[in-house]
Scaffold this motif. Sequence first.
Motif, short mmCIF file in Angstrom:
data_model
loop_
_atom_site.label_atom_id
_atom_site.label_comp_id
_atom_site.label_asym_id
_atom_site.label_seq_id
_atom_site.Cartn_x
_atom_site.Cartn_y
_atom_site.Cartn_z
N GLU A 125 19.32 -9.72 -67.79
CA GLU A 125 20.30 -10.25 -67.98
C GLU A 125 20.46 -11.15 -69.27
OE1 GLU A 125 21.56 -12.43 -64.22
OE2 GLU A 125 19.32 -11.66 -63.67
N ARG A 126 21.51 -11.48 -69.76
CA ARG A 126 21.75 -12.45 -71.00
C ARG A 126 21.29 -13.90 -70.64
NH1 ARG A 126 26.44 -11.71 -71.75
NH2 ARG A 126 27.52 -13.51 -71.34
N GLU A 127 20.40 -14.39 -71.53
CA GLU A 127 20.14 -15.82 -71.45
C GLU A 127 20.76 -16.51 -72.41
OE1 GLU A 127 16.11 -18.67 -71.03
OE2 GLU A 127 16.05 -16.60 -71.32
N ARG A 128 21.42 -17.60 -72.23
CA ARG A 128 22.03 -18.66 -73.24
C ARG A 128 21.08 -19.78 -73.13
NH1 ARG A 128 27.71 -19.13 -72.85
NH2 ARG A 128 27.71 -16.95 -73.91
N LEU A 129 20.43 -20.33 -74.30
CA LEU A 129 19.57 -21.37 -74.34
C LEU A 129 20.43 -22.40 -75.05
CD1 LEU A 129 17.29 -18.89 -74.75
CD2 LEU A 129 15.74 -20.95 -74.21
N PHE A 146 21.61 -20.79 -78.33
CA PHE A 146 21.42 -19.31 -79.02
C PHE A 146 20.96 -18.48 -78.02
CE2 PHE A 146 16.94 -21.40 -78.94
CZ PHE A 146 16.14 -20.32 -78.43
N GLU A 147 21.08 -16.95 -77.96
CA GLU A 147 21.25 -16.23 -76.82
C GLU A 147 20.29 -15.10 -77.08
OE1 GLU A 147 25.17 -14.56 -76.24
OE2 GLU A 147 25.91 -16.48 -75.29
N TRP A 171 21.27 -20.99 -69.12
CA TRP A 171 22.00 -20.36 -68.46
C TRP A 171 21.67 -18.82 -68.47
CZ3 TRP A 171 25.55 -16.59 -69.96
CH2 TRP A 171 26.68 -16.38 -68.86
N PHE A 172 22.06 -18.23 -67.39
CA PHE A 172 21.83 -16.85 -67.24
C PHE A 172 23.02 -16.08 -66.57
CE2 PHE A 172 17.82 -18.67 -66.82
CZ PHE A 172 17.08 -17.88 -67.47
N GLN A 173 23.20 -14.94 -66.76
CA GLN A 173 24.62 -14.16 -66.41
C GLN A 173 24.95 -14.08 -64.97
OE1 GLN A 173 23.81 -10.37 -68.76
NE2 GLN A 173 25.78 -10.11 -68.38
#
Length: 261
Positions: A125-129, A146-147, A171-173
Amino acid sequence: MAIRVTVWGENVHERNNRIVAGIYPQGMHTTIAEALNRDPGVTATTVTLQDADHGLTPARLAATDVLIWWGHAAHGEVRDDIVDRLCDAVWSGMGIIFLHSAHFSKPFKRLMGSPCNLTWREAGERERLWLTSRNHPIAAGLPDHFELEQEEMYGEPFGVPEPLETVFVSWFQGGEVFRSGLTYKRGAGNVFYFRPGHETYPTYHDANVQRVILNAVKWAHNPAARLADPNAAPNVPVDKAPESITERGPRLHQAGEEGFR
């Protein structure tokens, strides 16, 4: 004088998994060290689980300003006497950075005094920090967020003590959030936990991740002379303090192996 960094790698997945070997042909530890060595203020070398004393001899620790630790599949293979030696170095003033699944390593659990468990899901999954402490030194030079296109999900609750500061939240998808950049003080040593870094994704090739680790090295470095006696450090756990102190209160409970991860 350059900050002396030792990057400790478990070096198991890189040898046993073709996907990981393709991403990190010389090991994750080497990729991290090479990125750090591009900064003239840092000299980074590597050791692995398979080295004598896991690479953490008394001489090596004495010559290390900041230790970086990545582990996952072989937490139980780390000798307890080496954990004792490492924690003494931290209480005496060595900085330490724990990456990703090192949250469940023996040294991190010992220093935290808690189970350090969490929930997780591996689904690419995409992670956004997100930065939650804009002016913290570990955030220097980074955008507000950043992702990473693919990462393993870690979710709350995270069974660790309340940190001094939370520098990043992920945050994760799937919708989960996680405190993914935490600072602590243990004795005279600075401790940082940074969440990203699952072995089957190229996380440690990412420029923003490399920047976080470099910033964390500079933050964790304690330029003061190492304390000769770790028991003389401030705020040591009760079971490491002199007998006159342990008599005045209960001993620190050592966390067990319970947990989800």
